[in-house]
Motif scaffolding. Structure first.
Motif, PDB file in Angstrom:
ATOM      1  N   ALA A 336      18.713 -11.127  23.016  1.00 36.54           N
ATOM      2  CA  ALA A 336      18.372  -9.727  22.790  1.00 36.54           C
ATOM      3  C   ALA A 336      19.623  -8.860  22.779  1.00 36.54           C
ATOM      4  O   ALA A 336      20.652  -9.198  23.382  1.00 36.54           O
ATOM      5  N   PHE A 337      19.547  -7.727  22.098  1.00 33.87           N
ATOM      6  CA  PHE A 337      20.618  -6.727  22.093  1.00 33.87           C
ATOM      7  C   PHE A 337      20.520  -5.828  23.314  1.00 33.87           C
ATOM      8  O   PHE A 337      21.515  -5.290  23.780  1.00 33.87           O
ATOM      9  N   SER A 351      22.175  -2.287  27.237  1.00 32.65           N
ATOM     10  CA  SER A 351      22.343  -2.880  25.912  1.00 32.65           C
ATOM     11  C   SER A 351      23.823  -2.998  25.605  1.00 32.65           C
ATOM     12  O   SER A 351      24.680  -2.563  26.365  1.00 32.65           O
ATOM     13  N   ALA A 366      13.393  -3.051  17.304  1.00 34.04           N
ATOM     14  CA  ALA A 366      14.008  -3.908  16.301  1.00 34.04           C
ATOM     15  C   ALA A 366      14.088  -5.314  16.854  1.00 34.04           C
ATOM     16  O   ALA A 366      14.540  -5.521  17.977  1.00 34.04           O
ATOM     17  N   GLN A 367      13.641  -6.279  16.070  1.00 34.36           N
ATOM     18  CA  GLN A 367      13.785  -7.665  16.491  1.00 34.36           C
ATOM     19  C   GLN A 367      15.217  -8.143  16.298  1.00 34.36           C
ATOM     20  O   GLN A 367      15.675  -9.033  17.009  1.00 34.36           O
ATOM     21  N   SER A 368      15.930  -7.536  15.378  1.00 35.50           N
ATOM     22  CA  SER A 368      17.302  -7.928  15.086  1.00 35.50           C
ATOM     23  C   SER A 368      18.270  -6.979  15.775  1.00 35.50           C
ATOM     24  O   SER A 368      18.154  -5.757  15.654  1.00 35.50           O
ATOM     25  N   GLY A 369      19.269  -7.542  16.470  1.00 33.62           N
ATOM     26  CA  GLY A 369      20.283  -6.705  17.091  1.00 33.62           C
ATOM     27  C   GLY A 369      21.112  -5.961  16.065  1.00 33.62           C
ATOM     28  O   GLY A 369      21.439  -4.793  16.242  1.00 33.62           O
ATOM     29  N   GLY A 372      19.151  -3.145  14.800  1.00 31.86           N
ATOM     30  CA  GLY A 372      19.082  -2.146  15.865  1.00 31.86           C
ATOM     31  C   GLY A 372      20.323  -1.277  15.897  1.00 31.86           C
ATOM     32  O   GLY A 372      20.246  -0.048  16.038  1.00 31.86           O
ATOM     33  N   SER A 397      15.384  -3.929  21.622  1.00 34.43           N
ATOM     34  CA  SER A 397      15.744  -5.009  20.714  1.00 34.43           C
ATOM     35  C   SER A 397      15.264  -6.303  21.345  1.00 34.43           C
ATOM     36  O   SER A 397      15.768  -6.713  22.390  1.00 34.43           O
TER      37      SER A 397
END
Length: 974
Positions: A336-337, A351, A366-369, A372, A397
């Motif tokens: 995770a971010f 984060s 957001a699933q993607s860092g 994000g 994220s």
């Protein structure tokens, strides 16, 4: 839930993780013979009062006979479930099947006595309510339809568990005991109660992650720049209001970067609410164990090396989730971010984002860092250096989304007072049915804007375990829009729409006024409005010499016009002292907009960076001080017009910002999304109803389905007979339906007689087609049906290809029929290949196609379109989620592009649309009432001026899924 072959086999499919009322988790599982020690230990920790309430007498300890009885079950007539945390029991529930006289019984007796026991330390956490949902589902699976419970009047907590569950119940009082009896069939109220509890529990579980009182960063190193150290520094620099700890097994010092340091979470002398884990994957299990033993409530795992790295990593990820849930913890990540909460009372930046976003009203997921970072960066640049509604409330994220998903965050945002608009970037949807349900509820309260990545990749991103959908992306998008989701295609559109919805009111309609100092820019905006199916008014050109006062007067006039629902202001730079002109224009637009707060205003500008800066300086609500250092924005990056918030005035109105866009198309696209969403909000206030039809035989259909599936399970499925295929004309080659939790080969295609009988129970009559293997059989069939008749080939390569000549209509007598039969066989081959059938002629009308399918990902979907190659080539098919209401059915019929053909196009007779809508509603009821019906195809359905005729039908059945969205609450297992 599916019955195991052996009634005494341990039913592993009953195991489930659940979120409790306080946001913690517990595991529910059947009690087995090897649980004796756990049961005894559990009972010893229950108070004497709770034991008295359970057994109606002092009962200090369990005898050996009791322990054996409570741990040995047949999992049919006697079942026990336990809720566990850390592998230990915290609550139990059991049922015993009883006869009418109250004595132990076996099937077909359909009543059982149920009893609970909850450890005192865990009472009030909603454990009993969760256990009741699961034991009720187990009982229904085992043929039990009613529960009875005897409770002492003083045991008010347990009485409340039963009465609040929402089931229909009967209550009596005899011999000093309250007896409760209730049916286990889910009701609208029981489902509403279950979903309300689900929302509160899951929202609370996310709140514990986003608003912790204390945070420990596990893996924070001495050297700046590492992942753990960066997160520690970000938390400290953001001004986290709680207690912060650095944890690293190699640390000798007591402080790191001004933060108390410890070698282990166990060494921290105070409670820790959230742990951020930033250690190598092989060391994560040790860190999780330390956190669980210390009572940490939740984890953010930024460590990589999990499902994104391959099969070994995927197994490591599953073990991580199992380990965390054992301790009652939820996880964001792994990979995770991080998470952010800008609330002044929290100031959490757990984060890798080096800067804390501005406080605002937009929630980001957001699933993607990487995405994000892009979202945070764009919102920061477009904030114009001003705090307020331009900023972020919370950011999540999720990385590999092994536990906490977008569904959980939606539950949190639904009643979060700090979030007005939700923006989501999704690469996969783990539970689409639940997402659609939650999205519909959230969108009714606040806008939800979604962009979906990897939608054309054919597979979910690495690390995301999801159900595969067979639906095209366009269909999924249509279903999301039906649920109120604002679907956009790019990150730019996500931000464009989000900023408009966060700053401006929803338009009341599609009428748009356009004004500005550039005729060309106005015309571009006008064309863009038409392209987005808005209704623009003629642009008003103020000429290049327009002053700020001219803009103010024109905007005020447009906003006061009852024929206008929104205003787009177009502007090009002034010549001369731009800073003064910019400031004047900013004040003019702000003044006019503030005077009419009920309509949205947007600005389309050309290279007005100076204007935006002047507007920010003139109308900023930020505290005095140097502006934050932000990377220079590229030329296409937009800024915005702001309004001054005057002391004592409503912040909701006066701090509203006017979003600005560098291109007319972008502004109008965002406005069009707001118009469509506003219309959906108005329509969703009255969603319609699912009609009740007195002639529907739901019970008879259920019995028929059970018999067909039982018979199919005992023998191999035969190949469909030719006449069966006649009933499924036009359906593509049979494709097995994949069921959640069931193999594809479970699908059973019904023969013509069973198909007609099942559909008839729901008032759907299929016009019968009779096989004609020879000319003589064709004549006999026609005499049986009555002339005129149609002769059709049902071979797969000719089915529904009237253009190839495989159909002969209006055959009035035997001579015409025999001649048509000879023509078909001479043109296309022998009867064995053509599989000809004879069918009575239906009244002329519009040929349509109606289908319902259970998609493994999206759930039950109803589809409608016109028959024919043109509609197939254009993809002119509309879809709705089942169950559909009367309003859904009406909009479904009217939403295809070829709908005018049903309403008297070019002077033709209008079709009986009311009959068509009733057919759609009846089919929706069939699929909704019986989850075993996985596919229905009605093709063609000829809709005449009066009535309609179903000429072909196909039905496929499969065992129901082990669990669905109507079952008891449970966390997904990825």
């Amino acid at each position: 839930m599916q019955t195991p072959p052996d009634r005494h086999e341990y039913p592993a499919h009953w195991e489930a993780d659940v979120v409790l009322r306080d946001g913690g988790t517990a595991r529910i599982r059947p009690i087995a013979a090897d649980d004796a020690d756990r049961l005894v230990s559990f009972y010893e920790q229950v108070s004497a009062e709770s034991k008295y309430y359970r057994f109606f007498a002092p009962y200090p300890r369990l005898s050996a006979k009791d322990v054996h009885r409570f741990t040995h079950h047949d999992f049919v007539d006697r079942v026990g479930l336990a809720a566990t945390v850390g592998g230990e029991f915290i609550a139990t529930v059991r049922y015993d099947r009883i006869a009418a006289d109250g004595r132990p019984a076996s099937a077909p007796a359909d009543e059982a006595e149920v009893a609970f026991l909850v450890q005192d330390a865990h009472q009030g956490r909603g454990v009993a309510s969760a256990l009741l949902e699961h034991i009720a589902a187990v009982a229904r699976e085992r043929g039990i339809r009613r529960f009875a419970a005897e409770v002492l009047p003083a045991n008010s907590k347990m009485i409340k568990v039963f009465t609040d569950a929402g089931y229909q119940q009967k209550r009596s009082f005899e011999d000093g005991v309250v007896r409760l009896e209730f049916d286990l069939e889910p009701t609208d109220r029981s489902l509403a109660v279950q979903r309300a509890r689900e929302q509160r529990a899951e929202a609370r579980s996310v709140a514990r992650l986003l608003a912790p009182g204390s945070v420990a960063v596990v893996g924070a190193g001495r050297t700046p720049g590492g992942v753990g150290r960066s997160i520690l520094d970000n938390l400290r620099d953001a001004g986290f209001t709680g207690r912060l700890y650095a944890v690293n097994g190699a640390l000798q010092e007591k402080e790191l970067a001004g933060v108390p340091a410890h070698r282990s979470v166990r060494d921290i002398g105070e409670p820790v609410d959230l742990a951020v884990i930033a250690v190598p994957a092989e060391r994560v299990p040790e860190a999780v164990a330390e956190c669980g033993e210390h009572g940490v409530q939740g984890l953010v795992v930024v460590s990589a090396g999990y499902a994104e790295s391959g099969p070994e990593g995927r197994q490591r990820q599953r073990e991580l989730v199992r380990q965390a849930r054992t301790y009652g913890m939820r996880i964001i990540g792994p990979n995770a971010f991080g998470v952010i909460n800008t609330s002044p009372g929290t100031r959490l930046n757990a984060s890798l984002a080096p800067e804390m976003p501005r406080t605002g009203r937009i929630g980001l997921f957001a699933q993607s860092g990487a995405i994000g970072i892009a979202l945070l960066s764009r919102l920061h640049r477009r904030g114009g250096g001003v705090t307020g509604v331009t900023g972020v409330s919370t950011f999540v994220s999720s990385g590999n989304r092994a536990d906490v998903s977008g569904n959980d965050v939606l539950q949190y945002w639904y009643d979060d007072p700090d979030t007005d608009v939700a923006l989501m970037y999704l690469e996969s949807i783990g539970n689409p049915r639940k997402f659609t349900r939650l999205a519909r509820r959230t969108a009714a309260a606040k806008p939800l804007v979604v962009v979906q990545g990897a939608r054309h990749g054919g597979a979910a991103p690495q690390g995301h375990a999801v159900r595969a959908t067979r639906l095209p992306h366009a269909t999924v998008s249509a279903l999301l829009r039906q649920a109120g989701v604002i679907r956009v295609d790019t990150i730019t559109e996500l931000v464009d729409a989000g900023l408009l919805l966060a700053r401006q009111p929803l338009p009341a309609g599609p009428r748009v006024a356009i004004l500005g100092n550039s005729e060309s820019l106005g015309l571009l905006t006008y064309d863009a409005c038409l392209a987005q199916e808005l209704r623009p008014l003629p642009p008003r050109d103020l000429t290049t010499g327009a002053s700020a006062e001219d803009f103010r007067a024109a905007l005020a006039h447009a906003l006061a016009d009852d024929a206008c629902d929104a205003v787009v202001v177009t502007a090009i730079p002034a010549v001369g002292d731009m800073s003064a002109a910019d400031a004047a224009l900013a004040e003019a637009l702000r003044s006019a907009s503030a005077a009419a707060p009920g309509k949205p205003v947007l600005v389309v500008h050309v290279e007005l960076g100076g204007l935006a800066e002047a507007l920010s300086a003139a109308a900023s609500t930020a505290p005095a001080g140097p502006a934050p250092q932000v990377a220079p924005a590229p030329a296409e990056v937009e800024n915005e017009v702001e309004s001054q918030e005057t002391e004592g005035e409503s912040a909701e109105v006066d701090s509203r910002l006017i979003p600005a866009y560098p291109a007319a198309e972008r502004a109008v696209r965002a406005l069009a999304e707001a118009v469509r969403y506003g219309q959906w909000r108005r329509e969703s206030a009255d969603p319609g109803r699912v009609p009740e039809y007195e002639d529907i035989d739901e019970k008879g259909a259920a019995e028929q389905i059970d018999q067909l599936l039982a018979a199919a399970s005992e023998q191999p499925q035969p190949q469909p007979r030719p006449e069966a295929e006649a009933q499924s004309e036009g359906q593509p080659e049979a494709q097995p339906e994949a069921r959640p939790g069931g193999p594809e080969e479970d699908a059973l295609t019904l023969g013509p007689d069973d198909t007609c009988a099942l559909l008839a129970r729901y008032g759907i009559d299929v016009r019968r087609a009779l096989p004609a293997h020879t000319p003589g059989e064709a004549v006999a069939a026609a005499e049986r049906l009555g002339y005129p008749v149609a002769l059709k080939t049902t071979a797969p390569h000719l089915r529904h290809r009237a253009d190839l000549g495989g159909v002969r209509l209006d055959l009035a007598d035997e001579e015409q029929l025999r001649r048509a039969y000879a023509e078909l066989t001479s043109l296309f081959g022998e009867p064995e290949e053509l599989r000809p059938v004879v069918q009575g002629m239906a009244p002329r009308g519009v040929d349509t196609v109606v289908r319902a399918v259970i998609d493994p990902a999206a759930g039950a979907v109803l589809s409608f379109g016109l028959a024919g190659a043109a509609s197939e080539l254009l993809g002119d098919t509309a879809h709705r989620l089942i169950p559909v209401t009367d309003r859904d059915a009406a909009s479904l019929v009217r939403s295809i592009r070829t709908a005018p053909l049903l309403f008297g196009w070019r002077g033709s007779a209008p079709a009986d649309v009311a009959a068509l809508e009733e057919l759609l509603l009846r089919l929706s009821r069939l699929v909704d009432d019986h989850p075993e019906v996985v596919s229905v195809s009605l093709e063609p359905v000829v809709v005449a001026p009066r009535g309609l005729s179903v000429l072909g039908a196909s039905v496929r059945l499969a065992p129901p899924p082990a669990r669905d969205d109507l079952g008891p609450r449970t966390l997904p297992v990825y």
